[in-house]
Design a protein around this motif. Structure first.
Motif, mmCIF file in Angstrom:
data_model
loop_
_atom_site.group_PDB
_atom_site.id
_atom_site.type_symbol
_atom_site.label_atom_id
_atom_site.label_comp_id
_atom_site.label_asym_id
_atom_site.label_seq_id
_atom_site.Cartn_x
_atom_site.Cartn_y
_atom_site.Cartn_z
ATOM 1 N N TRP A 1 0.831 -1.199 0.000
ATOM 2 C CA TRP A 1 0.000 0.000 0.000
ATOM 3 C C TRP A 1 0.867 1.251 0.000
ATOM 4 N N LEU A 2 0.281 2.340 -0.413
ATOM 5 C CA LEU A 2 0.858 3.659 -0.175
ATOM 6 C C LEU A 2 0.342 4.073 1.203
ATOM 7 N N THR A 3 0.826 3.355 2.215
ATOM 8 C CA THR A 3 0.217 3.394 3.547
ATOM 9 C C THR A 3 0.125 4.787 4.164
ATOM 10 N N PRO A 4 1.153 5.644 4.070
ATOM 11 C CA PRO A 4 1.021 6.971 4.706
ATOM 12 C C PRO A 4 -0.118 7.817 4.153
ATOM 13 N N ALA A 5 -0.592 7.500 2.947
ATOM 14 C CA ALA A 5 -1.717 8.259 2.395
ATOM 15 C C ALA A 5 -3.051 7.807 2.983
ATOM 16 N N LEU A 6 -3.094 6.614 3.575
ATOM 17 C CA LEU A 6 -4.351 6.070 4.088
ATOM 18 C C LEU A 6 -5.015 6.967 5.132
ATOM 19 N N PRO A 7 -4.283 7.507 6.109
ATOM 20 C CA PRO A 7 -4.947 8.387 7.089
ATOM 21 C C PRO A 7 -5.587 9.613 6.449
#
Length: 452
Positions: free
Chosen positions: A90-96
């Motif tokens: 995932w582009l995890t930091p964009a999730l929040p």
């Protein structure tokens, strides 16, 4: 090069339109340690979105599993179909950021949220394609002030921590699962980021093996604590799932529920820009990790091509937007797993014949068959909310220390913190504009230029 090395090179894959496809079991071998870890860790992480999909996007449990299956298959396509040498994720930091927008009062229905997801994914894909083909992406990141990059990354940290630690929310993980969540998050943070733990790992092989397991010990201990305290109720079912792909498609695809409005596409642009900054950071990180260990593996030449990576991620985001829209599930790097695989690959052919053997094994040879196995999915089901909380907590911690390293003085630290809060709690356009203005008016870029 040895005959074995020559044979491995010949069976590396087949070319198509500039990409390299690798068929599991034909072009990649099984690495059992990575396979066993991947079955549990990849599954638990991939299924972390299931509570969100059932709670806010109108899907049944089985439909949410089907959507997660598509996400996982597209992630595996990064190495399997497009030939990228990264452990993708995932582009995890964009999730929040995305959750802050989508779960706000601006979107009252599941249909609107899914249409917005489609809009952001397509915005991001178009941006990747343009910047990748023209080569403008690297130039854009190069001219962007470090303090603004840090503000975006720190904003992701603030948004993630707000999602995890907002005790005023009735469904907060610490209100519903206080003991199991605390144990799972604490142990995962300890193994991932503790300097004393990593110092011990350098001395003691047993500790090193524990650290190498990544998130798995935290999940297991959290599950045990949850079962003992009664926070987690396990109802493990036998048999297999017949994933309702058609029903899921009819609930989420823009071909059925309708296309996003122009306003949605415009509203998604700042999130696409933020996503691109984070994507580029992941791309640089992934290359640097491999560069540090590649000199130990002269027998295998890795193929890096930034334009190809931009295009491959763009294609994956388009497919996701059309069939299983959930930005940002289609990124380029799962950093922790990428590091673990790279370190094993560095040990030589006896440990890992090819980097792609390790990657494909961790991703279950690109075939997420466990999504069809009822005992595995129902066994993981009670841990899914905790898996999401762990993912967000680790993302927040990692983003925070990366962002802080970009500040050189108190003015930059204050600017980054204020900009991060604006990005985390405000409308994306307003947050991004304020972050730019704060960087322009509070930071002395001339002084920085003089110092360099």
């Amino acid at each position: 090069m040895s005959n074995k090395g020559e044979q491995a090179e010949k069976s590396a894959g087949f070319q198509w339109l500039g990409f390299t496809a690798r068929i599991p079991f034909v072009h990649t071998r099984v690495c059992w340690p990575e396979l066993f870890q991947g079955i549990l860790i990849s599954a638990a992480t991939a299924l972390a979105l299931v509570p969100l999909l059932t709670g806010y996007f109108g899907l049944s449990f089985e439909e949410a599993i089907a959507m997660s299956f598509i996400h996982s298959f597209l992630i595996s396509a990064s190495w399997m179909i497009f030939g990228e040498p990264y452990a993708s994720g995932w582009l995890t930091p964009a999730l929040p950021f995305v959750l802050t927008l989508l779960l706000s009062d601006s979107f009252s229905s599941a249909t609107e949220r899914l249409q917005m997801m489609t809009a952001i994914s397509l915005d991001f894909a178009i941006l990747l394609a343009i910047l990748g083909v023209t080569g403008l992406g690297a130039k854009l990141i190069k001219v962007m002030p470090e303090v603004l990059k840090g503000a975006v990354i720190l904003g992701a940290a603030v948004a993630a921590f707000l999602k995890v630690f907002d005790l005023q929310a009735s469904d907060n993980i610490f209100n519903t699962h206080p003991y199991s969540a605390t144990v799972a998050i604490a142990l995962s943070l300890l193994l991932a980021f503790s300097a004393p733990m990593h110092r011990m790992a350098a001395k003691y092989p047993m500790v090193a093996r524990l650290v190498a397991l990544g998130l798995l010990p935290g999940f297991i201990l959290g599950a045990i604590v949850g079962a003992v305290t009664g926070e987690l109720k396990f109802d493990i079912q036998m048999g297999f799932f017949a994933l309702p792909m058609v029903d899921m498609f009819n609930k989420v695809s823009p071909f059925v529920i309708g296309w996003p409005s122009l306003d949605m596409f415009l509203q998604g642009i700042p999130l696409a820009l933020i996503g691109y900054i984070l994507f580029f950071g992941d791309l640089v990180t992934g290359k640097e990790v491999l560069a540090m260990v590649e000199k130990s593996r002269e027998d295998e030449k890795l193929d890096f091509n930034d334009s190809r990576t931009h295009i491959s991620v763009a294609i994956r985001n388009v497919i996701s937007a059309l069939f299983a829209p959930f930005f940002p599930t289609q990124g380029i790097l799962w950093t922790g797993i990428h590091v673990v695989i790279a370190q094993r690959w560095q040990q030589g052919r006896k440990a890992m014949n090819s980097l792609y053997d390790g990657i494909s094994s961790y991703y279950m040879m690109g075939l997420p068959f466990i999504f069809f196995i009822a005992p595995v999915v129902t066994g993981i089901k009670p841990m899914m909310p905790i898996a999401l909380a762990v993912t967000l907590a680790l993302t927040g911690f990692a983003c925070a220390y990366v962002a802080m390293s970009k500040a050189n003085n108190n003015a930059e630290r204050g600017c980054m913190m204020l900009s991060a809060v604006c990005l985390a709690v405000m409308d994306p356009w307003l947050g991004l504009i304020l972050a730019v203005l704060l960087s322009v008016f509070l930071v002395d870029f001339k002084a920085e230029a003089d110092e360099t």
